[in-house]
Design an enzyme around this catalytic site. Structure first.
Site, PDB file in Angstrom:
ATOM      1  N   CYS A  39      -7.067   6.646   3.185  1.00  0.00           N
ATOM      2  CA  CYS A  39      -5.692   6.162   3.337  1.00  0.00           C
ATOM      3  C   CYS A  39      -5.113   6.461   4.721  1.00  0.00           C
ATOM      4  O   CYS A  39      -4.967   7.627   5.112  1.00  0.00           O
ATOM      5  CB  CYS A  39      -4.807   6.795   2.277  1.00  0.00           C
ATOM      6  SG  CYS A  39      -3.095   6.264   2.411  1.00  0.00           S
TER       7      CYS A  39
ATOM      8  N   SER B 289       3.337   5.697  -3.440  1.00  0.00           N
ATOM      9  CA  SER B 289       4.233   6.846  -3.254  1.00  0.00           C
ATOM     10  C   SER B 289       5.206   6.936  -4.427  1.00  0.00           C
ATOM     11  O   SER B 289       5.536   8.030  -4.898  1.00  0.00           O
ATOM     12  CB  SER B 289       5.034   6.710  -1.972  1.00  0.00           C
ATOM     13  OG  SER B 289       4.169   6.774  -0.866  1.00  0.00           O
TER      14      SER B 289
ATOM     15  N   GLU C 225       4.266   1.253  -3.975  1.00  0.00           N
ATOM     16  CA  GLU C 225       3.989   1.594  -5.378  1.00  0.00           C
ATOM     17  C   GLU C 225       3.246   2.910  -5.509  1.00  0.00           C
ATOM     18  O   GLU C 225       3.403   3.631  -6.487  1.00  0.00           O
ATOM     19  CB  GLU C 225       3.147   0.491  -6.003  1.00  0.00           C
ATOM     20  CG  GLU C 225       3.991  -0.589  -6.571  1.00  0.00           C
ATOM     21  CD  GLU C 225       3.503  -0.961  -7.951  1.00  0.00           C
ATOM     22  OE1 GLU C 225       4.211  -0.658  -8.913  1.00  0.00           O
ATOM     23  OE2 GLU C 225       2.416  -1.537  -8.042  1.00  0.00           O
TER      24      GLU C 225
ATOM     25  N   ALA D 292       0.818  -1.224   0.000  1.00  0.00           N
ATOM     26  CA  ALA D 292       0.000   0.000   0.000  1.00  0.00           C
ATOM     27  C   ALA D 292       0.844   1.263   0.000  1.00  0.00           C
ATOM     28  O   ALA D 292       0.450   2.276  -0.561  1.00  0.00           O
ATOM     29  CB  ALA D 292      -0.931   0.004   1.213  1.00  0.00           C
TER      30      ALA D 292
ATOM     31  N   GLU E 237       6.459  12.434   2.519  1.00  0.00           N
ATOM     32  CA  GLU E 237       7.423  12.012   1.489  1.00  0.00           C
ATOM     33  C   GLU E 237       7.444  13.020   0.343  1.00  0.00           C
ATOM     34  O   GLU E 237       8.512  13.430  -0.123  1.00  0.00           O
ATOM     35  CB  GLU E 237       7.050  10.624   0.948  1.00  0.00           C
ATOM     36  CG  GLU E 237       7.273   9.505   1.948  1.00  0.00           C
ATOM     37  CD  GLU E 237       6.764   8.154   1.454  1.00  0.00           C
ATOM     38  OE1 GLU E 237       7.196   7.138   2.009  1.00  0.00           O
ATOM     39  OE2 GLU E 237       5.933   8.106   0.529  1.00  0.00           O
TER      40      GLU E 237
HETATM   41  C1  HEM Z   1       0.667   8.570  -2.755  1.00  0.00           C
HETATM   42  C2  HEM Z   1       0.586   7.606  -1.893  1.00  0.00           C
HETATM   43  C3  HEM Z   1      -0.671   6.866  -1.565  1.00  0.00           C
HETATM   44  C4  HEM Z   1      -1.862   6.764  -2.247  1.00  0.00           C
HETATM   45  C5  HEM Z   1      -2.244   7.432  -3.556  1.00  0.00           C
HETATM   46  C6  HEM Z   1      -2.736   5.898  -1.479  1.00  0.00           C
HETATM   47  C7  HEM Z   1      -4.033   5.602  -1.825  1.00  0.00           C
HETATM   48  C8  HEM Z   1      -4.942   4.943  -0.998  1.00  0.00           C
HETATM   49  C9  HEM Z   1      -6.353   4.790  -1.256  1.00  0.00           C
HETATM   50  C10 HEM Z   1      -7.074   5.300  -2.501  1.00  0.00           C
HETATM   51  C11 HEM Z   1      -6.894   4.106  -0.225  1.00  0.00           C
HETATM   52  C12 HEM Z   1      -8.388   3.788  -0.026  1.00  0.00           C
HETATM   53  C13 HEM Z   1      -8.736   2.343  -0.233  1.00  0.00           C
HETATM   54  C14 HEM Z   1     -10.232   2.062  -0.252  1.00  0.00           C
HETATM   55  O1  HEM Z   1     -11.056   2.968  -0.078  1.00  0.00           O
HETATM   56  O2  HEM Z   1     -10.597   0.890  -0.472  1.00  0.00           O
HETATM   57  C15 HEM Z   1      -5.813   3.795   0.680  1.00  0.00           C
HETATM   58  C16 HEM Z   1      -5.936   3.074   1.854  1.00  0.00           C
HETATM   59  C17 HEM Z   1      -4.850   2.639   2.576  1.00  0.00           C
HETATM   60  N1  HEM Z   1      -3.532   3.072   2.469  1.00  0.00           N
HETATM   61 FE1  HEM Z   1      -2.837   4.378   1.124  1.00  0.00          FE
HETATM   62  N2  HEM Z   1      -2.059   5.479  -0.378  1.00  0.00           N
HETATM   63  C18 HEM Z   1      -0.801   6.041  -0.383  1.00  0.00           C
HETATM   64  C19 HEM Z   1       0.201   5.886   0.552  1.00  0.00           C
HETATM   65  C20 HEM Z   1       0.129   5.032   1.614  1.00  0.00           C
HETATM   66  C21 HEM Z   1       1.185   4.806   2.572  1.00  0.00           C
HETATM   67  C22 HEM Z   1       2.531   5.542   2.569  1.00  0.00           C
HETATM   68  C23 HEM Z   1       0.728   3.848   3.435  1.00  0.00           C
HETATM   69  C24 HEM Z   1       1.407   3.238   4.627  1.00  0.00           C
HETATM   70  C25 HEM Z   1       2.667   3.200   4.866  1.00  0.00           C
HETATM   71  C26 HEM Z   1      -0.620   3.490   3.023  1.00  0.00           C
HETATM   72  C27 HEM Z   1      -1.416   2.557   3.633  1.00  0.00           C
HETATM   73  C28 HEM Z   1      -2.771   2.402   3.389  1.00  0.00           C
HETATM   74  C29 HEM Z   1      -3.608   1.462   4.118  1.00  0.00           C
HETATM   75  C30 HEM Z   1      -3.162   0.528   5.216  1.00  0.00           C
HETATM   76  C31 HEM Z   1      -4.926   1.630   3.617  1.00  0.00           C
HETATM   77  C32 HEM Z   1      -6.183   0.902   4.069  1.00  0.00           C
HETATM   78  C33 HEM Z   1      -6.968   1.747   5.037  1.00  0.00           C
HETATM   79  C34 HEM Z   1      -8.269   1.101   5.443  1.00  0.00           C
HETATM   80  O3  HEM Z   1      -8.673   0.082   4.852  1.00  0.00           O
HETATM   81  O4  HEM Z   1      -8.898   1.623   6.382  1.00  0.00           O
HETATM   82  N3  HEM Z   1      -0.950   4.230   1.928  1.00  0.00           N
HETATM   83  N4  HEM Z   1      -4.630   4.345   0.202  1.00  0.00           N
END
Ligand code: HEM
Length: 380
Positions: free
Chosen positions: A318, A212, A210, A207, A327
């Site tokens: 997220c 970031s 890719e 998550a 970052e």
């Molecule tokens: C540009 C960077 C990032 C983008 C575009 C992004 C995008 C997203 C999106 C669209 C979701 C929503 C998923 C859903 O509604 O089903 C999400 C959830 C999540 N992201 Fe990110 N993410 C980013 C960076 C990160 C980073 C740095 C981490 C952790 C180190 C992370 C961990 C997570 C996790 C664990 C979820 C699940 C949250 C949940 O189910 O409550 N993400 N992310």
């Protein structure tokens, strides 16, 4: 163009609805009782039955609420603030190697290694294990390497054992790394089991890696193509905050995620049957003129407000958002400190993934060294 009902909610012959308007992406995302995540979040999961949810992304309230509450302390503002110095140091380590005037491919030089190194740091992986960690990370992502499926499975197995041991070792510990925080979290007597903890740590790799990576490569490429926007950032560092949101909107690293209707309902007057998969096209929603006005198709580093959905919306918003923004901020600040211009030095090569807006190659040239001392940096 403003999407009408037919364009905003359209049936795809593959067997799912495509939702492209900003308003409907918000409506679906905020209503997990009607549009659930438990039946998969990618179209390739349609019809797949899991014995237990493979990630927290595949859970719905109340299970999701419990999980989220338990992992949230690992992403508390104080935890992310404490990461600023090490994250900046990792960015500087990469950025210092960029020669002014030379052609640099942003992907191997910065965008690819930096987020993996940040996650390794976040997990408290010692420097000696870092190379191994990068191999595991590549193995977790389909098509990220030339490894065979067997090789990938073997590496992922190794990672599982490593994370399990790391989690067990840190139970009862007092460190402030994410593994220790999560291994010792206790919310009203509730704790994360070994399996839950490893599943979550594993998920962070995919998550937070890719996503970031492509925000950085795609965002810097977009700026390279628009010298006026880089110049605006140089002239006014106060714009870094809005530039980060615009880069997220512009690159939308997660193209789309899916939900499944739990009951018959409607979206913009279009009937959705119980059991229908519904694909949320974040990329399209982030260009919707209803939400972003006539400049929706332009990159504007000063755009404010910017209600983009690049990081999702609703209960699954997220959890790593603050880390992703950190970052982006340190990368922008460190590059702006060193270079007055960035320009394309060849063609960008993108991947064809329908899930991740991937960049394989982004050759650019940085030049010019700012004469004046760097202006003060914006707050987190
Ligand atoms: C540009 C960077 C990032 C983008 C575009 C992004 C995008 C997203 C999106 C669209 C979701 C929503 C998923 C859903 O509604 O089903 C999400 C959830 C999540 N992201 Fe990110 N993410 C980013 C960076 C990160 C980073 C740095 C981490 C952790 C180190 C992370 C961990 C997570 C996790 C664990 C979820 C699940 C949250 C949940 O189910 O409550 N993400 N992310």
């Amino acid at each position: 163009m403003t999407p009408g009902a037919r364009e905003a909610v359209a049936w795809n012959a593959g067997g799912w609805w495509m939702v492209s308007s900003h308003a409907e992406v918000l409506a679906v995302s905020r209503d997990p009782a009607t549009f659930c995540s438990a039946r998969g979040i990618l179209t390739l999961e349609i019809g797949v039955e899991y014995p237990s949810p493979p990630t927290m992304l595949h859970t719905d309230p109340p299970e999701h609420t419990r999980y989220r509450k338990l992992v949230q302390p690992g992403f508390a503002p104080a935890v992310i603030r404490a990461l600023e110095a090490p994250v900046r140091a990792l960015a500087v380590e990469r950025i210092e190697r960029i020669e002014p005037g030379a052609v640099v491919d942003l992907v191997p030089a910065l965008a690819e290694p930096f987020p993996v190194e940040v996650i390794a740091d976040l997990l408290g992986v010692p420097a000696a294990d870092r190379a191994r960690f990068v191999a595991w990370s590549d193995a977790s992502i389909p098509d990220a390497s030339d490894l065979s499926l067997d090789e990938r499975m073997a590496l992922m197995g190794e990672m599982h054992v490593y994370l399990l041991n790391a989690a067990r070792e840190r139970r009862g510990g007092t460190g402030d790394d994410l593994v220790t925080v999560l291994a010792n979290v206790d919310v009203d007597g509730e704790v994360l089991s070994d399996d839950e903890l490893v599943m979550f740590l594993n998920q962070l790799l995919v998550a937070g890696n890719e996503t970031s990576r492509n925000m950085i490569s795609g965002g810097l490429w977009a700026l390279a193509e628009r010298p006026d926007q880089w110049a605006r950032l140089h002239a006014d560092r106060g714009l870094v905050r809005t530039a980060i949101e615009e880069i997220l909107r512009w690159t939308t690293p997660v193209v789309a995620f899916m939900r499944t209707a739990t009951r018959a309902t409607e979206l913009r007057g279009v009937a959705i049957a119980a059991g229908d998969p519904v694909l949320l096209l974040y990329e399209a929603a982030n260009r919707d003129v209803e939400a972003f006005g006539p400049t929706a198709g332009e990159l504007d580093v000063g755009r404010d407000p910017n209600p983009h959905v690049a990081l999702g919306f609703g209960p699954h918003f997220c959890i790593g958002a603050a880390l992703a923004r950190l970052e982006a901020r340190v990368v922008l600040e460190e590059l702006l400190d060193r270079f007055t211009t960035i320009e394309p030095a060849g063609d960008i090569e993108r991947t064809t993934s329908e899930i991740i807006a991937g960049v394989r190659r982004a050759p650019v040239r940085f030049a010019g060294s700012p004469a004046a001392a760097a202006p003060p940096r914006s707050a987190l």
